[in-house]
Design an enzyme around this catalytic site. Structure first.
Site, PDB file in Angstrom:
ATOM      1  N   ASP A 139       8.943   5.760   7.456  1.00  0.00           N
ATOM      2  CA  ASP A 139       8.427   7.121   8.062  1.00  0.00           C
ATOM      3  C   ASP A 139       7.576   8.103   7.296  1.00  0.00           C
ATOM      4  OD1 ASP A 139      10.276   7.982   5.844  1.00  0.00           O
ATOM      5  OD2 ASP A 139      11.656   9.097   7.353  1.00  0.00           O
TER       6      ASP A 139
ATOM      7  N   ASP B  40       7.719   4.213 -10.629  1.00  0.00           N
ATOM      8  CA  ASP B  40       8.559   3.976  -9.550  1.00  0.00           C
ATOM      9  C   ASP B  40       9.855   4.134  -9.933  1.00  0.00           C
ATOM     10  OD1 ASP B  40       7.825   4.303  -6.986  1.00  0.00           O
ATOM     11  OD2 ASP B  40       6.962   2.089  -6.618  1.00  0.00           O
TER      12      ASP B  40
ATOM     13  N   ARG C  61      -1.918  -1.295  -9.912  1.00  0.00           N
ATOM     14  CA  ARG C  61      -0.779  -2.007 -10.454  1.00  0.00           C
ATOM     15  C   ARG C  61      -1.115  -3.593 -10.182  1.00  0.00           C
ATOM     16  NH1 ARG C  61       2.665   1.138  -6.674  1.00  0.00           N
ATOM     17  NH2 ARG C  61       1.651   3.096  -6.543  1.00  0.00           N
TER      18      ARG C  61
ATOM     19  N   GLY D 154       0.963  -1.279   0.047  1.00  0.00           N
ATOM     20  CA  GLY D 154      -0.070  -0.010   0.220  1.00  0.00           C
ATOM     21  C   GLY D 154       0.674   1.468  -0.160  1.00  0.00           C
TER      22      GLY D 154
ATOM     23  N   ASP E  95       4.282  -4.772  -7.647  1.00  0.00           N
ATOM     24  CA  ASP E  95       3.720  -3.514  -7.174  1.00  0.00           C
ATOM     25  C   ASP E  95       4.225  -2.320  -7.748  1.00  0.00           C
ATOM     26  OD1 ASP E  95       5.879  -4.312  -5.400  1.00  0.00           O
ATOM     27  OD2 ASP E  95       5.859  -2.294  -4.613  1.00  0.00           O
ATOM     28  N   ASN E  96       5.378  -2.656  -8.554  1.00  0.00           N
ATOM     29  CA  ASN E  96       5.781  -1.559  -9.445  1.00  0.00           C
ATOM     30  C   ASN E  96       5.517  -1.826 -11.063  1.00  0.00           C
ATOM     31  OD1 ASN E  96       6.598   0.019  -7.336  1.00  0.00           O
ATOM     32  ND2 ASN E  96       8.748  -1.060  -7.363  1.00  0.00           N
TER      33      ASN E  96
ATOM     34  N   ARG F  11       4.058   5.980   1.829  1.00  0.00           N
ATOM     35  CA  ARG F  11       4.359   7.485   1.784  1.00  0.00           C
ATOM     36  C   ARG F  11       3.729   8.296   0.616  1.00  0.00           C
ATOM     37  NH1 ARG F  11      10.427   7.305  -0.822  1.00  0.00           N
ATOM     38  NH2 ARG F  11      10.192   5.494  -1.822  1.00  0.00           N
TER      39      ARG F  11
HETATM   40  P1  AMP Z   1       8.813   1.125  -3.435  1.00  0.00           P
HETATM   41  O1  AMP Z   1      10.080   0.183  -3.168  1.00  0.00           O
HETATM   42  O2  AMP Z   1       9.325   2.550  -3.321  1.00  0.00           O
HETATM   43  O3  AMP Z   1       8.247   0.586  -4.510  1.00  0.00           O
HETATM   44  O4  AMP Z   1       7.847   0.843  -2.119  1.00  0.00           O
HETATM   45  C1  AMP Z   1       7.508  -0.529  -1.698  1.00  0.00           C
HETATM   46  C2  AMP Z   1       6.654  -0.432  -0.323  1.00  0.00           C
HETATM   47  O5  AMP Z   1       7.403   0.246   0.642  1.00  0.00           O
HETATM   48  C3  AMP Z   1       5.447   0.663  -0.554  1.00  0.00           C
HETATM   49  O6  AMP Z   1       4.420   0.113   0.042  1.00  0.00           O
HETATM   50  C4  AMP Z   1       5.743   1.939  -0.322  1.00  0.00           C
HETATM   51  O7  AMP Z   1       4.911   2.794   0.328  1.00  0.00           O
HETATM   52  C5  AMP Z   1       6.760   1.595   1.191  1.00  0.00           C
HETATM   53  N1  AMP Z   1       7.717   2.445   1.410  1.00  0.00           N
HETATM   54  C6  AMP Z   1       8.935   2.905   0.747  1.00  0.00           C
HETATM   55  N2  AMP Z   1       9.592   3.935   1.528  1.00  0.00           N
HETATM   56  C7  AMP Z   1       8.745   4.066   2.553  1.00  0.00           C
HETATM   57  C8  AMP Z   1       8.855   5.255   3.565  1.00  0.00           C
HETATM   58  N3  AMP Z   1      10.125   5.899   3.652  1.00  0.00           N
HETATM   59  N4  AMP Z   1       7.860   5.172   4.475  1.00  0.00           N
HETATM   60  C9  AMP Z   1       6.773   4.333   4.204  1.00  0.00           C
HETATM   61  N5  AMP Z   1       6.616   3.372   3.299  1.00  0.00           N
HETATM   62  C10 AMP Z   1       7.694   3.113   2.407  1.00  0.00           C
HETATM   63 MG    MG Z   2       6.608   1.350  -5.542  1.00  0.00          MG
END
Ligand code: AMP
Ligand code: MG
Length: 473
Positions: free
Chosen positions: A122, A255, A180, A87, A245-246, A90
């Protein structure tokens, strides 16, 4: 705050378990880093407010009138392992705007604070990944490759803790949608067939209105994703984190975390610091998209009347994915060699060039860009081998109508080179946005020769080479 944006928030009208409504978390001292005026105009923003007002809006401090902020839920396979609930951890979807061409576009803030899906994170982003995504996604768009876009970047005036303290920022991302493969997987894993049906109906109506059912829907997503991955490969792009998810249902690139464009060509290139096995290496991308689409196909099976027949049919469709990527790849690389016609032996010609390039560490972009004007030869240490290849190519291209025009329109002179992106980020962190502005200006016309920007087409010097890019957390 008014922005003259016409919001119509259809995702917010889906069942309540598709998302959590919540506002972005305000930030201390928002300051506008960048606004994409062209995209703002596309979205119907006629009067652009002052920088202070824009910063307040695109930091999430004062969401625009008509927005219905929410965090979307989804699941996903990350590096092959399934997480039943990811989900927006951020990100906040502000809502959808129908643009001046009648297209529905999501407006999303990324780095906008914690949500119920943040887990240990965060909810924030630092300026580096925000500006990287801004530059690389806009460059991708100008290369003619489907992608999410960047509307604004705002510094938050807050420091966030990573390995060191870093300046925080928020990106405003614009997408055809943020649905996605992982969105489908979330409901599939919960065996919630009603939700799956509602999501499929919604996604089909939004992206593939011509699809009459799940099979046509799957076919359409396969077609777009196969084409997308071939397009990435035609410009030397490595996504770096092709988790389900991407992988979008719309077929847009999404992403830009540990992504990069290759300098020297090598098929095994991987930049992502978290991809230790090289799962998402350059040459693996066709196989990975097939794998991701297989996960998507599984999610559609419960929606089919005869599930055994559906499994058999979908399996065939998935097995054909690498061939479909290959067919697109061949089409694109023919054009890169200036070939408008198709002949059996073309594939050999392309593969032989790529093999030589890998052996000689030839720069991917500059080799193709220069093929027609002989500078390419300098990319090779084994010049005789290149000359032998070039003679074959000259013979093949001889009968073609206008190879140079085709090549100039297919082989960019400018890509967002990794070391230039890193230098741009370092400058921005120090308060200097000039390198960002210049990159954006040059990358807006990637197929035009721009002699004054020669330095941006150059390979990195030894001490400029970027070995790894880091996940944008
Ligand atoms: P991503 O690798 O950017 O596609 O993110 C994978 C998952 O990690 C997604 O659910 C993002 O919302 C979550 N996520 C990545 N960075 C953060 C962050 N700094 N704080 C909270 N959730 C994060
Ligand atoms: Mg992502």
């Amino acid at each position: 705050m008014t922005l003259a944006l016409r919001f119509d928030n259809s995702y917010a009208r889906l069942p309540g378990d598709f998302f959590t409504r919540l506002d972005p978390t305000p930030v201390k001292a928002p300051r506008l880093l960048a606004l994409n005026a062209g995209l703002a105009a596309e979205l119907g923003m006629t009067d652009i407010p002052d920088a202070g007002t824009l910063a307040a809006i695109f930091s999430g401090n004062t969401p625009p009138e008509g927005a219905a902020p929410l965090a979307q839920v989804y699941a996903g396979h990350q590096f092959g392992g399934f997480s039943p609930r990811l989900g927006d951890g951020r990100a906040i979807l502000l809502g959808e705007v129908v643009d001046r061409d009648g297209q529905r576009r999501d407006l999303q803030l990324k780095g906008s604070g914690p949500t119920p899906y943040s887990r240990m994170g965060d909810g924030r982003a630092w300026m580096g990944p925000v500006l990287r995504e801004y530059v690389v996604s806009e460059a991708m768009h100008r290369l003619g490759i489907p992608t999410t876009r960047a509307l604004a970047a705002v510094a938050t005036g807050e420091e966030i803790a990573r390995e060191t303290l870093l300046p925080g920022a928020v990106l405003t991302r614009v997408a055809a949608s943020h649905i996605r493969v992982g969105t489908f997987q979330y409901f599939f894993a919960r065996r919630d067939v009603d939700a799956l049906q509602a999501l499929a109906d919604y996604a089909m109506a939004r992206h593939y209105p011509e699809a009459e059912g799940p099979e046509e829907f799957l076919e359409a997503v396969i077609a777009r994703q196969a084409r997308l991955v071939a397009q990435w490969m035609s410009v030397g792009f490595i996504h770096g984190v092709m988790n389900t998810d991407n992988t979008t249902i719309s077929g847009e690139t999404i992403d830009y975390g540990p992504c990069a464009f290759m300098d020297a060509y090598h098929p095994a290139t991987v930049y992502s610091s978290i991809d230790r096995q090289g799962r998402y290496a350059f040459q693996n991308q066709p196989g990975i998209i097939a794998w991701n689409l297989a996960q998507f196909a599984s999610c559609l099976v419960p929606l089919m009347p005869d599930q055994d027949a559906a499994v058999a049919r979908f399996t065939e469709m998935i097995h054909a994915v690498p061939d479909r990527v290959h067919a697109e790849w061949l089409r694109l690389f023919r054009a890169k060699l200036g070939l408008a016609s198709a002949r059996e032996e073309d594939e050999r010609l392309i593969v032989d060039l790529l093999t030589l390039m890998a052996e000689n560490q030839a720069d991917f972009t500059n080799t193709f860009r220069a093929l027609g004007n002989d500078v390419a030869r300098d990319q090779f240490t084994d010049r005789d081998a290149f000359d032998r290849w070039a003679a074959r190519w000259q013979a093949r291209v001889a009968g073609e109508p206008d190879p140079q025009a085709l090549m100039d329109a297919t082989n960019p002179a400018f890509i967002p080179r990794n070391h230039r992106v890193e230098q741009m980020i370092a400058a921005a962190v120090a308060g200097d946005m000039a390198p960002f502005e210049r990159l954006m200006q040059v990358l807006a016309r990637p197929f035009d020769d721009q002699p004054e920007a020669e330095d941006l087409a150059r390979l990195p010097l030894l001490d400029e080479v970027v070995q790894a890019t880091f996940c944008g957390t």
